[in-house]
Motif scaffolding. Structure first.
Motif, short mmCIF file in Angstrom:
data_model
loop_
_atom_site.label_atom_id
_atom_site.label_comp_id
_atom_site.label_asym_id
_atom_site.label_seq_id
_atom_site.Cartn_x
_atom_site.Cartn_y
_atom_site.Cartn_z
N GLY B 322 0.81 -1.22 0.00
CA GLY B 322 0.00 0.00 0.00
C GLY B 322 0.83 1.26 0.00
O GLY B 322 0.40 2.31 -0.50
N GLU B 323 2.03 1.20 0.55
CA GLU B 323 2.85 2.40 0.64
C GLU B 323 3.53 2.77 -0.67
O GLU B 323 4.06 3.86 -0.80
CB GLU B 323 3.93 2.23 1.73
CG GLU B 323 3.37 2.59 3.09
CD GLU B 323 4.41 2.52 4.19
OE1 GLU B 323 5.32 1.68 4.07
OE2 GLU B 323 4.28 3.28 5.14
N PRO B 325 2.15 3.15 -3.90
CA PRO B 325 1.07 3.14 -4.87
C PRO B 325 1.63 3.27 -6.29
O PRO B 325 2.49 4.10 -6.55
CB PRO B 325 0.25 4.37 -4.50
CG PRO B 325 1.12 5.21 -3.66
CD PRO B 325 2.13 4.32 -3.03
N ILE B 326 1.17 2.39 -7.14
CA ILE B 326 1.58 2.46 -8.53
C ILE B 326 0.36 2.82 -9.34
O ILE B 326 -0.76 2.58 -8.90
CB ILE B 326 2.12 1.10 -9.01
CG1 ILE B 326 1.16 0.00 -8.53
CG2 ILE B 326 3.52 0.86 -8.50
CD1 ILE B 326 1.29 -1.24 -9.34
N ASP B 327 0.53 3.41 -10.49
CA ASP B 327 -0.68 3.79 -11.21
C ASP B 327 -1.22 2.59 -11.98
O ASP B 327 -0.54 1.60 -12.21
CB ASP B 327 -0.45 5.02 -12.11
CG ASP B 327 0.61 4.76 -13.16
OD1 ASP B 327 1.55 5.54 -13.25
OD2 ASP B 327 0.47 3.74 -13.88
#
Lengths: 308, 337
Positions: B322-323, B325-327
């Protein structure tokens, strides 16, 4: 097939329904029948005209379904001969459709009494009583649910304590409009005075609720079920053994290869989805878009803090 | 001469309801308005063509009757067992009058919304028309109650019909344990759970009842064998949902007023700091782990330590993912192997 013409079975079901309704009611105006069966007055007229020329083989005058012609000219339908036909009992599918939907709402734990009693009457009336049933998965405080139901009925505000997914508690005053059960989980659709906007609150996150005296003034949202509209599309990749969880997301599309399953699905309730992803944390490869990833991280931190 | 199929079907219903003993196919064709009667003056080819057209039309109409829930009785020849005629028993067919209040009728109407877009959608509408026929309160879109299921299946209608006729069915199914395999089962019940549909059925190959998630059925469901091939046990044994195995105890800490499900089935042990302690029974460690995780910090596992560690491990792993974040574009996974 693909045309605007109504399919046969629904129309014949209504034709038989008109006969039975008129037998019970004695007579009814065309407008009343249209309202009752949810069709136009023109459609009711066509239905009556079709019934009028139908009957026992031979079609002698006494063999036909008959109406009072004088009354018909006045827009009143009075049945004089039904030829012994009328509405037929629920088909197995119809029974499952009606009982299934009602039982799903009742299992949500926040349904009004009328849903409980309607379900009981329906089950009582069908021959096959356990073709379908619903399993409760939500954990709703019955007192909170009762307060919401009463307030919706009396059209007054509710003062409540709400805990979001991160256990942040807020006190709110809401104008409740509707209980909607989405995938077994009850929500209350409301106008939140604190936010000054429409909100959909998970009933199981309402810690306490009490009925206020202020009347509801905001109209219900024009699009019932607005809470269902996905806010964005999530893309989650995880190790293949976690497929079972990913495939439970509504409208999900899955691709699998090289031991990794990738799921794309619409997200309406970000915190609920994040909470479910948390349960497959060790299998997760990637989570997007950023709002979902952030919520996941937030909940993960909260769990670690609680567990520490 | 073509005539509205609704008119033909209505005439057929009236004729079969009035038949004293039965109506043969020939009688139906000759007398019910809407069918083209046989004509001896035609050329043999035309006679055969019309004969075939009648048979097709009549088979379709029988299917429509079944779909409407009309019990069409097939009268069999006592010596040969052939179908020699048809009849509808009016008393057997009648919709019972149910007195619904207007609030109850409104609640019923949510069925249309619940099944919207699903194979049972038209059946929900048709059922509501039947309710309207015998009730002075009409089922209308309820204003204060709604319901929605997002994983309705295309297989539901077929399974309900098969069950009603006690027909076995076969389908391809993916399970976590066995992968993709062909299953032949005797449908017992449709179960709705958290918006998904399940089939509770007797699995012929495994010789025991199993629960199947309809979303995991691949392709179409086909019926197997003859009607009336099995009986459904009464009462139905409880489906297991995988909850067999030894019972263990866990102690869970809950924030005040959180975790009602755990509180309800557990036993209160007092408090420790900000936590209410509740003892619960479990069969699968994963069930407790998932429940605590889903409460997102409003619950914690006190004991056993093993489950507490599993909770931490899942959360720590989720945090790592979660830390960063990828698009959405690069999350495909498939083309990066």
């Amino acid at each position: 097939m693909g045309t605007v013409a109504e399919r046969t079975a629904p129309r014949v079901t209504r034709l038989l329904g008109l006969v039975t309704y008129l037998e019970r009611a004695g007579e009814a105006s065309i407008e009343e029948l249209a309202e009752h069966f949810g069709v136009t007055s023109a459609q009711v007229r066509r239905d009556i005209e079709l019934l009028w020329v139908s009957g026992v083989p031979g079609h002698a005058p006494q063999d036909l379904i008959d109406f009072d012609a004088w009354a018909f000219d006045e827009g009143v339908i009075r049945l004089t001969n039904s030829q012994g036909v009328g509405q037929v009992r629920l088909s197995p599918r119809e029974g499952v459709a009606l009982i299934g939907a009602l039982s799903a709402v009742v299992a949500g734990g926040a349904a009004p009494q009328a849903a409980h009693t309607a379900l009981a009457k329906l089950v009582d009336a069908v021959a096959d009583k356990d073709a379908v049933r619903s399993v409760t998965t939500a954990s709703v405080d019955p007192a909170v649910a009762a307060t919401l139901r009463d307030a919706i009925e009396c059209r007054v505000v509710v003062e409540l304590d709400y805990a979001d997914a991160n256990d942040r508690r807020t006190s709110r005053v809401i104008e409740p409009h509707r209980i909607v059960v989405i995938d077994g989980m009850p929500y209350v659709e409301c106008w939140c005075r604190r936010a000054g906007d429409y909100r959909t609150l998970r009933v199981d996150r309402i810690m306490s609720a009490s009925m206020g005296t202020d009347a509801v003034t905001a109209p219900a949202s024009e699009t019932p079920g607005f809470s269902l509209v996905p806010k964005f599309e999530a893309v989650v990749a995880a190790d293949a053994p976690a497929r079972w969880l990913l495939e439970s997301f509504p409208g999900v599309q899955l691709e699998e290869g090289d031991g990794v399953v990738t799921a794309r699905f619409g997200v309406a309730d970000v915190s609920a989805v994040a909470g479910q992803l948390l349960t497959i944390g060790t299998a997760l490869r990637s989570v997007g878009p950023p709002p979902l990833a952030r919520e996941l991280a937030r909940q993960a931190r909260a769990v670690l803090a609680a567990q520490a | 001469m073509t005539i509205d199929p609704a008119e033909r079907l209505l005439n057929l219903i009236i004729a079969l309801t009035h038949a004293r003993v039965r109506m043969t196919r020939a009688q139906i064709r000759a007398t019910v308005v809407g069918y083209e009667p046989a004509d001896a003056h035609l050329a043999p080819d035309d006679v055969r063509r019309r004969e075939a057209a009648f048979e097709r039309m009549f088979e379709r109409d029988k299917e429509e009757l079944r779909r409407m829930g009309i019990p069409l009785r097939t009268v069999l020849d006592p010596t040969h067992g052939d179908a020699i005629g048809y009849k509808i028993d009016a008393s057997d067919a009648a919709m019972p009058g149910i007195a619904f209040t207007s609030a109850e009728a409104a609640a019923l109407a949510l069925a249309a919304e619940y099944w919207q877009g699903a194979t049972l959608g038209p059946d929900a509408h048709q059922g509501l028309t039947k309710i309207a026929s015998t009730s002075s309160a009409a089922p209308r879109t309820p204003l204060t109650l709604g319901a929605r299921a997002s994983s309705t299946s295309d297989a539901t209608a077929t399974l309900v019909d098969a069950r009603a006729r006690r027909l076995a069915v076969a389908f391809d199914y993916t399970s976590a344990s066995a992968g993709l395999s062909r299953r032949t089962v005797e449908p017992w019940q449709i179960i709705l759970r958290a918006g998904a549909e399940y089939l509770y059925a007797f699995d012929r190959d495994r010789g025991e009842p199993r629960t199947f998630r309809l979303g995991r059925i691949h392709g179409s469901v086909t019926t197997v064998g003859k009607e009336g091939a099995y009986t459904i046990p009464r009462p139905l044994p409880k489906p297991s949902w995988g909850d067999t195995g030894a019972v263990h105890h866990a102690v869970v800490g809950l924030r005040p007023e959180a975790g009602h499900a755990i509180r309800r089935r557990g036993r209160a042990l007092g408090t420790e700091g900000d936590w209410d302690l509740v003892e619960v029974q479990y069969r699968h460690a994963d069930a407790i782990k998932d429940e605590v995780l889903a409460l997102a910090g409003r619950a914690r596992v006190m004991e056993p330590a093993l489950i507490a560690q599993q909770v931490e491990r899942e959360a720590a792993a989720a945090l790592r993912v979660g830390e960063v974040p990828i698009d959405a574009e690069s999350a495909g996974g498939g083309d990066r192997g």
